[in-house]
Design a protein around this motif. Structure first.
Motif, PDB file in Angstrom:
ATOM      1  N   ASN A   1       0.836  -1.195   0.000  1.00 17.54           N
ATOM      2  CA  ASN A   1       0.000   0.000   0.000  1.00 17.54           C
ATOM      3  C   ASN A   1       0.875   1.249   0.000  1.00 17.54           C
ATOM      4  O   ASN A   1       1.551   1.553   0.978  1.00 17.54           O
ATOM      5  CB  ASN A   1      -0.909  -0.005   1.232  1.00 17.54           C
ATOM      6  CG  ASN A   1      -1.868   1.163   1.238  1.00 17.54           C
ATOM      7  OD1 ASN A   1      -1.934   1.943   0.280  1.00 17.54           O
ATOM      8  ND2 ASN A   1      -2.631   1.297   2.313  1.00 17.54           N
ATOM      9  N   THR A   2       0.890   1.946  -1.135  1.00 16.75           N
ATOM     10  CA  THR A   2       1.662   3.189  -1.233  1.00 16.75           C
ATOM     11  C   THR A   2       0.750   4.392  -1.458  1.00 16.75           C
ATOM     12  O   THR A   2       1.217   5.476  -1.815  1.00 16.75           O
ATOM     13  CB  THR A   2       2.672   3.088  -2.395  1.00 16.75           C
ATOM     14  OG1 THR A   2       1.960   2.798  -3.608  1.00 16.75           O
ATOM     15  CG2 THR A   2       3.693   1.997  -2.138  1.00 16.75           C
ATOM     16  N   ALA A   3      -0.536   4.211  -1.245  1.00 18.58           N
ATOM     17  CA  ALA A   3      -1.500   5.281  -1.550  1.00 18.58           C
ATOM     18  C   ALA A   3      -1.270   6.518  -0.713  1.00 18.58           C
ATOM     19  O   ALA A   3      -1.624   7.639  -1.127  1.00 18.58           O
ATOM     20  CB  ALA A   3      -2.925   4.756  -1.348  1.00 18.58           C
TER      21      ALA A   3
ATOM     22  N   LEU B   1      14.836 -19.225  11.147  1.00 18.32           N
ATOM     23  CA  LEU B   1      14.649 -17.908  10.561  1.00 18.32           C
ATOM     24  C   LEU B   1      13.354 -17.277  11.064  1.00 18.32           C
ATOM     25  O   LEU B   1      12.280 -17.871  10.959  1.00 18.32           O
ATOM     26  CB  LEU B   1      14.626 -17.995   9.040  1.00 18.32           C
ATOM     27  CG  LEU B   1      14.349 -16.681   8.304  1.00 18.32           C
ATOM     28  CD1 LEU B   1      15.447 -15.662   8.573  1.00 18.32           C
ATOM     29  CD2 LEU B   1      14.202 -16.930   6.806  1.00 18.32           C
ATOM     30  N   ILE B   2      13.467 -16.059  11.606  1.00 23.93           N
ATOM     31  CA  ILE B   2      12.321 -15.280  12.079  1.00 23.93           C
ATOM     32  C   ILE B   2      12.209 -14.025  11.215  1.00 23.93           C
ATOM     33  O   ILE B   2      13.217 -13.373  10.915  1.00 23.93           O
ATOM     34  CB  ILE B   2      12.486 -14.893  13.560  1.00 23.93           C
ATOM     35  CG1 ILE B   2      12.441 -16.151  14.428  1.00 23.93           C
ATOM     36  CG2 ILE B   2      11.418 -13.911  13.998  1.00 23.93           C
ATOM     37  CD1 ILE B   2      12.685 -15.874  15.888  1.00 23.93           C
ATOM     38  N   VAL B   3      10.982 -13.674  10.818  1.00 25.16           N
ATOM     39  CA  VAL B   3      10.758 -12.512   9.961  1.00 25.16           C
ATOM     40  C   VAL B   3       9.738 -11.594  10.617  1.00 25.16           C
ATOM     41  O   VAL B   3       8.685 -12.044  11.079  1.00 25.16           O
ATOM     42  CB  VAL B   3      10.262 -12.937   8.566  1.00 25.16           C
ATOM     43  CG1 VAL B   3      10.062 -11.713   7.681  1.00 25.16           C
ATOM     44  CG2 VAL B   3      11.236 -13.911   7.919  1.00 25.16           C
ATOM     45  N   ILE B   4      10.065 -10.290  10.659  1.00 21.57           N
ATOM     46  CA  ILE B   4       9.164  -9.265  11.185  1.00 21.57           C
ATOM     47  C   ILE B   4       8.650  -8.432  10.012  1.00 21.57           C
ATOM     48  O   ILE B   4       9.439  -7.912   9.220  1.00 21.57           O
ATOM     49  CB  ILE B   4       9.872  -8.345  12.203  1.00 21.57           C
ATOM     50  CG1 ILE B   4      10.608  -9.160  13.266  1.00 21.57           C
ATOM     51  CG2 ILE B   4       8.874  -7.378  12.829  1.00 21.57           C
ATOM     52  CD1 ILE B   4       9.723  -9.949  14.172  1.00 21.57           C
ATOM     53  N   LYS B   5       7.305  -8.308   9.906  1.00 22.22           N
ATOM     54  CA  LYS B   5       6.699  -7.525   8.832  1.00 22.22           C
ATOM     55  C   LYS B   5       5.649  -6.584   9.410  1.00 22.22           C
ATOM     56  O   LYS B   5       5.181  -6.770  10.535  1.00 22.22           O
ATOM     57  CB  LYS B   5       6.045  -8.434   7.790  1.00 22.22           C
ATOM     58  CG  LYS B   5       7.003  -9.356   7.053  1.00 22.22           C
ATOM     59  CD  LYS B   5       6.261 -10.176   6.005  1.00 22.22           C
ATOM     60  CE  LYS B   5       7.188 -11.093   5.242  1.00 22.22           C
ATOM     61  NZ  LYS B   5       6.473 -11.880   4.216  1.00 22.22           N
ATOM     62  N   ASP B   6       5.272  -5.588   8.588  1.00 19.79           N
ATOM     63  CA  ASP B   6       4.174  -4.726   8.999  1.00 19.79           C
ATOM     64  C   ASP B   6       2.872  -5.245   8.402  1.00 19.79           C
ATOM     65  O   ASP B   6       2.837  -6.292   7.734  1.00 19.79           O
ATOM     66  CB  ASP B   6       4.446  -3.269   8.613  1.00 19.79           C
ATOM     67  CG  ASP B   6       4.266  -2.997   7.119  1.00 19.79           C
ATOM     68  OD1 ASP B   6       4.109  -3.963   6.341  1.00 19.79           O
ATOM     69  OD2 ASP B   6       4.294  -1.818   6.731  1.00 19.79           O
ATOM     70  N   GLU B   7       1.780  -4.500   8.620  1.00 19.95           N
ATOM     71  CA  GLU B   7       0.456  -4.958   8.187  1.00 19.95           C
ATOM     72  C   GLU B   7       0.329  -5.016   6.669  1.00 19.95           C
ATOM     73  O   GLU B   7      -0.568  -5.687   6.145  1.00 19.95           O
ATOM     74  CB  GLU B   7      -0.615  -4.029   8.754  1.00 19.95           C
ATOM     75  CG  GLU B   7      -0.425  -2.580   8.359  1.00 19.95           C
ATOM     76  CD  GLU B   7      -1.396  -1.645   9.068  1.00 19.95           C
ATOM     77  OE1 GLU B   7      -1.283  -0.429   8.867  1.00 19.95           O
ATOM     78  OE2 GLU B   7      -2.257  -2.149   9.811  1.00 19.95           O
ATOM     79  N   ASN B   8       1.237  -4.314   5.935  1.00 22.88           N
ATOM     80  CA  ASN B   8       1.215  -4.336   4.476  1.00 22.88           C
ATOM     81  C   ASN B   8       2.211  -5.331   3.892  1.00 22.88           C
ATOM     82  O   ASN B   8       2.517  -5.287   2.703  1.00 22.88           O
ATOM     83  CB  ASN B   8       1.510  -2.936   3.926  1.00 22.88           C
ATOM     84  CG  ASN B   8       0.429  -1.939   4.280  1.00 22.88           C
ATOM     85  OD1 ASN B   8      -0.762  -2.251   4.186  1.00 22.88           O
ATOM     86  ND2 ASN B   8       0.839  -0.753   4.711  1.00 22.88           N
TER      87      ASN B   8
END
Length: 707
Positions: free
Chosen positions: A235-237, A304-311
């Protein structure tokens, strides 16, 4: 003679101090005040890592640099550091392999524990354009680079005209591969010189080279246009522009520089130089820690652990250590989630939420995946614990590297992917040995493999050499290892000119087993195709015991300038040869030692092996046995000469001397044997090559000189 490769299983057993070189990378927080104001400590830990290509195949011979130490990956793509000092805030690890873009990772650890890293290197694929014409190059994923005409300069800043080779790659921020391949860990420095954590919207690596290998860049005041595809679901809106950042390859930090314009399908940025570029939204950072465990409370290592945001933007990733512990920096005030990659799938693990302060997440239990506890011990041929080693676990979904503890024991909680069996192989990095492959049923909750004896020689020989902290990387083709007179060990390595026309690589070591010192001469090319060479004596070597021909010998040495690790077979046990001759005053210059012509004392000659000869680096002389001075009777003697190889003797004439004509008359015992050795150096004379046989006594060499 035998074929041999350079640097495969080798140099990870020895950690080499690297200094004063372009590709040494500064540890961001080692010994300096951290930019974000946090507290940083130095911890002594162990580090094991795995380097793979895009097909998840091991990359052998990759250079690993971290905290002023270095290693080289073995045939399994594995490297290991023991008792290495790392920063609690993360020390920068750099991976270098010819033909691939460099890898950059931050690594930390806990005191005395085993940390783990895994990296995938991206192979370079070059496209070509004419610098005077310019071009739009389309690369992977639909990304592109636009070059304007006449905007390229060479390494001296001069205008460059000709073909430009462009190696470029777009890192898709929505894929698992980018988690393994992206440089750094998304920590950056903004325009206000503040440490920030980034959410990536895409990265690109770009390198420019001439066909001859010279580095090229954009002309000052010129730009190129980079277009980054916007992945589905991003989401880049809310943005009209997104900051762009280039990678500082000395620190591993992303440095803010410019902005990318947000379009419907692409982010478009103008850049004034080439490196790694990143389109990222910055946030203040906070630190998180936690421990990953099974539902029964056992640690989950190397996960392996991955952190992401809601997008779905990647914010952080890393591996747990042997106790399941992880730590890292993440954006403040962003809704974050944690997942793990398992069986080539992304498993949601935890909703972290919005963090405004540093947070310890405590024990995080993974309940939905079946696991097996695989345990045992590594022991050597004498049934002693192996601590400098590792185990390779192979299943149909991939390879896992397991490190033993300080007592040689291992216990690893493995999440199975419905495999039927596993194969495990042990490696001893000190003795350079391996175990037999052990095949077992992996679908059991408890798997005790008992003691795994690591006692088999690794099949291939290897030679790993560093001069002035730079690796010689041209493959050696021939190798001889000879024990002469039961006291001198000769190690003789040589490579023919390679396809690029570079001069041969050569190495000669003469090691006195009784005095435990060696003389040496070595020359070759480093990664940058620069010729480097060294010679000397008094080299202390560590040599494993041996008795018979065919035995595998391991050798290591390090005098600060010249370092190496060898594993090689003993080829011959011989009685060395002796070469003798006489120098005399050839008054009538007839090339014959006539009655009454006087001997000449004090003239120095050098004997040289044909194998190991390099027009770029000679003479190959090693102490008294490889040079000789004529005595009062004009006699000279070379003893301890390697047998079974061709040699020649050479002499540099002094001012006022004339060398007699060679090979005249019918009596070879009284004629002169030296001919001109170089059209470019009229003072250089040589005997021509001759074969030294075992126990041979060659007494007929003569050198006539008119003073």
């Amino acid at each position: 003679m035998k074929n041999i490769f350079l640097i495969l299983f080798s140099a990870l057993i020895t950690l080499l101090s690297f200094a004063c070189r372009k590709d040494v990378f500064t540890d961001v927080n080692n010994g300096v005040e951290p930019i974000d104001g946090g507290t940083v400590t130095i911890v002594e830990t162990n580090l094991t890592g795995l380097v793979l290509d895009s097909e998840k195949q091991p990359i052998a011979g990759a250079e690993i640099h971290i905290a002023s130490q270095a290693a080289i990956t073995d045939e399994n793509g594995v490297y290991r550091f023991t008792n290495i000092d790392l920063s609690s805030g993360g020390s920068l690890l750099n991976i270098i392999k010819e033909g691939y873009f460099d890898g950059f990772q931050f690594v930390s650890g806990l005191p005395g524990q085993n940390s783990y890293q895994e990296a995938i290197l991206v192979e370079k694929e070059a496209q070509v354009f004419d610098s005077q014409v310019g071009r739009i190059l389309t690369i992977n994923g639909g990304s592109s680079i636009t070059f304007q005409p006449n905007t390229i300069v060479d390494s001296d800043g001069e205008n460059y005209q000709g073909e430009v080779l462009v190696s470029a790659h777009w890192y898709d921020p929505s894929t698992e591969e980018t988690i393994h391949t992206m440089p750094g860990d998304l920590r950056g420095i903004n325009l206000e010189a503040q440490m920030v954590q980034l959410l990536s919207h895409g990265m690109m690596a770009v390198e420019l080279m001439s066909p001859s290998g010279e580095e090229l860049q954009l002309q000052t005041g010129s730009t190129a246009t980079l277009k980054f595809p916007i992945p589905n679901g991003f989401n880049t809106a809310n943005y009209s522009t997104i900051p762009t950042w280039h990678l500082d390859e000395l620190t591993g930090l992303w440095i803010e520089e410019g902005k990318a314009v947000v379009g419907d399908d692409f982010l478009t940025a103008e850049v004034a130089h080439f490196s790694f570029w990143n389109c990222d939204v910055p946030f203040p950072l906070v630190n998180i820690t936690g421990t990953l465990v099974t539902e029964t409370g056992l640690p989950i290592a190397n996960q392996l652990i991955v952190i992401k945001d809601e997008n779905n933007n990647i914010s952080q990733s890393g591996y747990t250590n042997e106790s399941g512990f992880f730590s890292g920096k993440v954006p403040e005030g962003v809704d974050l989630t944690m997942s793990i990659f398992h069986c080539n799938q992304d498993f949601f693990l935890l909703a972290i939420g919005n963090l405004t302060n540093d947070q310890d997440l405590g024990d995080i239990s993974v309940n939905s995946i079946g696991s097996s506890t695989i345990s045992g011990a590594l022991e050597d041929c004498a049934f002693q614990a192996i601590t400098n080693g590792y185990l390779k676990l192979i299943t149909n979904t991939g390879t896992t590297i397991i490190s033993p503890d300080n007592d040689g024991n291992f216990s690893y909680n493995y999440f199975d992917c419905e495999e039927m069996e596993g194969t495990i192989i042990g490696y001893d990095l000190t003795e350079m040995k391996t175990s037999d492959a052990i095949i077992f049923d992996i679908n059991q909750p408890i798997i005790d493999l008992g003691a795994i004896t690591v006692c088999e020689n690794i099949a291939d020989e290897f030679v790993s050499i560093f001069i002035d902290d730079k690796a010689l990387v041209i493959n050696f083709e021939d190798l001889d290892v000879i024990l002469a007179d039961n006291e001198i060990l000769y190690i003789w390595v040589y490579a023919e000119n390679d396809s690029s026309g570079l001069a041969p690589t050569s190495l000669l070591i003469k090691y006195d087993l009784n005095q435990n010192i060696a003389q040496y001469v070595c020359g070759g090319y480093d990664l940058n195709q620069d010729w480097i060479a060294t010679d000397g004596e008094g080299l202390t070597m560590n040599v494993s015991p041996f008795t018979n021909v065919g035995e595998l010998i391991t050798i290591s040495f390090d005098n600060g300038e010249f370092r190496g690790n060898f594993q090689l077979f003993l080829d011959k046990i011989v009685t060395s040869g002796v070469v003798q001759g006489k120098i005399w005053m050839d008054e009538n210059e007839n090339g014959i030692r006539d009655v009454g012509e006087l001997p000449i004392a004090g003239k120095e000659l050098t004997i040289r092996p044909a194998l190991g000869y390099s027009s770029s680096y000679y003479p190959m002389e090693l102490g008294d046995n490889f040079s000789a001075v004529s005595d009062i009777d004009g006699n000279f003697t070379f003893s301890g000469i390697i047998v079974g190889e061709e040699h020649d003797i050479y002499y540099f004439k002094e001012i006022g001397e004339e060398i007699s004509p060679a090979n005249l008359g019918s009596d070879d015992s009284i004629d002169s044997d030296f001919i001109s050795g170089s059209s470019s150096n009229p003072d250089f004379f040589k005997s021509g090559f001759f074969l030294v046989e075992e126990g041979g006594d060659y007494t007929n060499f003569g050198l006539g000189i008119k003073l």
